[in-house]
Design a protein around this motif. Structure first.
Motif, PDB file in Angstrom:
ATOM      1  N   PRO A   1     -16.401  -7.197  66.720  1.00 31.77           N
ATOM      2  CA  PRO A   1     -15.989  -8.261  65.781  1.00 31.77           C
ATOM      3  C   PRO A   1     -16.603  -9.618  66.123  1.00 31.77           C
ATOM      4  O   PRO A   1     -17.035 -10.347  65.230  1.00 31.77           O
ATOM      5  N   PHE A   2     -16.651  -9.936  67.413  1.00 27.94           N
ATOM      6  CA  PHE A   2     -17.250 -11.201  67.833  1.00 27.94           C
ATOM      7  C   PHE A   2     -18.726 -11.261  67.436  1.00 27.94           C
ATOM      8  O   PHE A   2     -19.191 -12.260  66.892  1.00 27.94           O
ATOM      9  N   LEU A   3     -19.456 -10.190  67.714  1.00 25.28           N
ATOM     10  CA  LEU A   3     -20.887 -10.164  67.380  1.00 25.28           C
ATOM     11  C   LEU A   3     -21.107 -10.206  65.866  1.00 25.28           C
ATOM     12  O   LEU A   3     -22.051 -10.835  65.388  1.00 25.28           O
ATOM     13  N   ALA A   4     -20.222  -9.574  65.106  1.00 25.23           N
ATOM     14  CA  ALA A   4     -20.328  -9.636  63.645  1.00 25.23           C
ATOM     15  C   ALA A   4     -20.128 -11.074  63.159  1.00 25.23           C
ATOM     16  O   ALA A   4     -20.837 -11.535  62.253  1.00 25.23           O
TER      17      ALA A   4
ATOM     18  N   PHE B   1     -23.119  -4.341  61.968  1.00 21.27           N
ATOM     19  CA  PHE B   1     -23.685  -4.622  60.647  1.00 21.27           C
ATOM     20  C   PHE B   1     -22.653  -4.415  59.540  1.00 21.27           C
ATOM     21  O   PHE B   1     -22.503  -5.259  58.652  1.00 21.27           O
ATOM     22  N   ILE B   2     -21.942  -3.303  59.590  1.00 21.79           N
ATOM     23  CA  ILE B   2     -20.949  -3.020  58.545  1.00 21.79           C
ATOM     24  C   ILE B   2     -19.844  -4.068  58.547  1.00 21.79           C
ATOM     25  O   ILE B   2     -19.425  -4.551  57.483  1.00 21.79           O
ATOM     26  N   LEU B   3     -19.384  -4.447  59.722  1.00 26.24           N
ATOM     27  CA  LEU B   3     -18.356  -5.487  59.785  1.00 26.24           C
ATOM     28  C   LEU B   3     -18.914  -6.824  59.312  1.00 26.24           C
ATOM     29  O   LEU B   3     -18.250  -7.546  58.553  1.00 26.24           O
ATOM     30  N   TYR B   4     -20.132  -7.145  59.708  1.00 26.27           N
ATOM     31  CA  TYR B   4     -20.774  -8.401  59.287  1.00 26.27           C
ATOM     32  C   TYR B   4     -20.854  -8.515  57.770  1.00 26.27           C
ATOM     33  O   TYR B   4     -20.548  -9.559  57.201  1.00 26.27           O
ATOM     34  N   ILE B   5     -21.260  -7.440  57.093  1.00 27.29           N
ATOM     35  CA  ILE B   5     -21.434  -7.537  55.640  1.00 27.29           C
ATOM     36  C   ILE B   5     -20.129  -7.431  54.866  1.00 27.29           C
ATOM     37  O   ILE B   5     -20.111  -7.650  53.655  1.00 27.29           O
TER      38      ILE B   5
END
Length: 137
Positions: free
Chosen positions: A10-13, A94-98
């Protein structure tokens, strides 16, 4: 080490979202989820003569939306995990980021706020349509 990577996702996203932002597209996953919701609403809440909307319609709608979103994500992550653990972690980020898009939401909310502060309700409604999938009129 594995648990730390899961906690870091989550942090990286959020870091990726902060630096890259979120592109607008009609193929954006959040837009596609909104289209899935609209599709399933048309299936479960279509007008029926003499029938009432029931709690079951809503339950089936939620289940259908969750399955139509979660199943493809699960398949993608499963394939990435089979390829390599690093690919899986990158896929999770990636999925969490988008899907979380706080940068884009904050940007669009500021535009709406400026329109409301200027008492430009038509433009505020137009800007709001970028955040919600409902009729903003």
């Amino acid at each position: 080490m594995t648990a730390y990577l899961y906690c870091a996702v989550p942090f990286l996203a959020l870091v990726v979202d902060t630096f890259i932002g979120d592109p607008r597209s009609r193929f954006h996953p959040v837009v596609l989820i909104g289209k899935a919701i609209s599709f399933w609403e048309s299936v479960f809440f279509r007008p029926r003569v003499g029938a009432k909307k029931t709690i079951y319609d809503g339950v089936f709608l939620v289940i259908a939306v969750l399955l139509s979103v979660a199943l493809p994500v699960y398949i993608i992550l499963f394939i990435l995990a089979e390829i390599h653990y690093t690919a899986y972690i990158i896929g999770c980020i990636f999925i969490l980021y988008i899907t979380i898009t706080p940068h884009a939401l904050a940007r669009d909310a500021k535009k709406i706020y400026r329109c409301l502060a200027d008492r430009n309700l038509p433009e505020a409604r137009r800007q709001l349509s970028w955040i919600v999938g409902r009729d903003t009129a």
